[in-house]
Write a protein that holds these residues in place. Structure first.
Motif, short mmCIF file in Angstrom:
data_model
loop_
_atom_site.label_atom_id
_atom_site.label_comp_id
_atom_site.label_asym_id
_atom_site.label_seq_id
_atom_site.Cartn_x
_atom_site.Cartn_y
_atom_site.Cartn_z
N ALA A 68 1.10 -8.80 -16.49
CA ALA A 68 0.26 -9.80 -16.98
C ALA A 68 -0.20 -9.93 -18.34
CB ALA A 68 -1.21 -9.70 -15.98
N GLN A 69 -0.49 -8.69 -18.97
CA GLN A 69 -1.00 -8.57 -20.32
C GLN A 69 0.32 -9.21 -21.20
OE1 GLN A 69 -2.05 -4.80 -20.58
NE2 GLN A 69 -4.10 -5.09 -20.48
N HIS A 70 1.41 -8.84 -20.67
CA HIS A 70 2.62 -9.41 -21.60
C HIS A 70 2.84 -10.87 -21.32
CE1 HIS A 70 4.60 -5.75 -23.20
NE2 HIS A 70 4.21 -5.03 -21.96
N CYS A 71 2.66 -11.44 -20.26
CA CYS A 71 2.92 -12.70 -20.03
C CYS A 71 1.69 -13.84 -20.76
CB CYS A 71 2.65 -13.12 -18.46
SG CYS A 71 4.00 -12.77 -17.56
N THR A 72 0.62 -12.92 -21.03
CA THR A 72 -0.44 -13.53 -21.78
C THR A 72 -0.14 -13.57 -23.04
OG1 THR A 72 -2.30 -12.73 -20.20
CG2 THR A 72 -3.01 -13.47 -22.24
N LEU A 77 -0.37 -21.56 -22.59
CA LEU A 77 -1.40 -21.76 -21.67
C LEU A 77 -0.74 -22.37 -20.41
CD1 LEU A 77 -4.31 -21.39 -20.91
CD2 LEU A 77 -4.77 -23.61 -21.48
N ALA A 78 0.19 -23.41 -20.58
CA ALA A 78 0.75 -23.99 -19.26
C ALA A 78 1.76 -23.39 -18.32
CB ALA A 78 1.35 -25.40 -19.66
N PRO A 79 2.56 -22.55 -18.93
CA PRO A 79 3.43 -21.67 -18.11
C PRO A 79 2.67 -20.40 -17.66
CG PRO A 79 4.59 -22.01 -20.11
CD PRO A 79 3.11 -22.60 -20.51
N ARG A 80 1.56 -20.29 -17.92
CA ARG A 80 0.89 -18.99 -17.51
C ARG A 80 -0.05 -19.61 -16.16
NH1 ARG A 80 -2.11 -16.74 -22.59
NH2 ARG A 80 -3.65 -18.61 -22.06
N TYR A 81 -0.40 -20.74 -16.22
CA TYR A 81 -0.95 -21.37 -15.14
C TYR A 81 0.16 -21.56 -14.09
CZ TYR A 81 -5.91 -21.61 -16.96
OH TYR A 81 -7.09 -21.42 -17.66
N PHE A 82 1.16 -22.16 -14.52
CA PHE A 82 2.16 -22.41 -13.32
C PHE A 82 2.60 -20.98 -12.87
CE2 PHE A 82 6.87 -22.89 -12.51
CZ PHE A 82 6.49 -23.90 -11.26
N TRP A 84 0.90 -18.39 -12.71
CA TRP A 84 -0.32 -18.03 -11.71
C TRP A 84 -0.49 -18.64 -10.29
CZ3 TRP A 84 -4.80 -21.21 -10.63
CH2 TRP A 84 -5.99 -20.46 -9.76
N ALA A 85 -0.25 -20.00 -10.22
CA ALA A 85 -0.15 -20.87 -9.04
C ALA A 85 1.06 -20.24 -8.13
CB ALA A 85 0.05 -22.31 -9.39
N LEU A 86 2.13 -19.87 -8.88
CA LEU A 86 3.38 -19.36 -8.05
C LEU A 86 3.01 -18.12 -7.51
CD1 LEU A 86 6.37 -20.39 -10.02
CD2 LEU A 86 5.79 -21.11 -8.11
N MET A 87 2.48 -17.38 -8.17
CA MET A 87 1.77 -16.02 -7.64
C MET A 87 1.03 -15.98 -6.30
SD MET A 87 3.68 -13.62 -9.12
CE MET A 87 4.95 -14.92 -9.58
N GLU A 88 -0.03 -17.08 -6.29
CA GLU A 88 -0.95 -17.40 -5.54
C GLU A 88 -0.18 -17.67 -4.29
OE1 GLU A 88 -4.25 -16.31 -5.16
OE2 GLU A 88 -4.16 -15.67 -7.27
#
Length: 112
Positions: A68-72, A77-82, A84-88
């Protein structure tokens, strides 16, 4: 040798959570319905799980940061939220069988 013992705790936890009773029961039930036609798929998913866990372990051991730190760091911002939604959605879909199984078990136990 110290590094081996340092990572053996998370490795044992991950292997235990992957081979839980729900996944074993699902594998046995799918195997009974399709005989041995889906055996290759069970082997493939186990090997892919080991590979992904090993890659995540190497990433964390080499960089001292988790995924998660590497993704950050590397994504805007947009791919990170996408992601996050996929992981949920993935977490919900994995836990759904446990929730439904618990509800069925409680329903059976409450009838008695």
């Amino acid at each position: 040798m110290k590094q081996v013992w340092r990572f053996s705790g998370p490795g044992a936890m991950i292997s235990t959570s992957y081979l839980n009773s729900g996944s074993i029961e699902a594998n046995v039930e799918s195997g009974s319905g399709a005989q041995f036609q889906l055996l290759w798929l069970n082997l493939l998913t186990a090997l892919m799980s080991v590979l992904l866990q090993r890659l995540a372990l190497r990433l964390g051991a080499a960089s001292k940061h988790h995924l998660a730190q590497h993704c950050t760091t590397f994504y805007c911002l947009a791919p990170r939220y996408f992601k996050w939604a996929l992981m949920e959605v993935a977490i919900l879909s994995c836990d759904m069988q446990n929730v439904i199984g618990t509800a069925v078990a409680l329903n059976i136990l409450s009838r008695a």
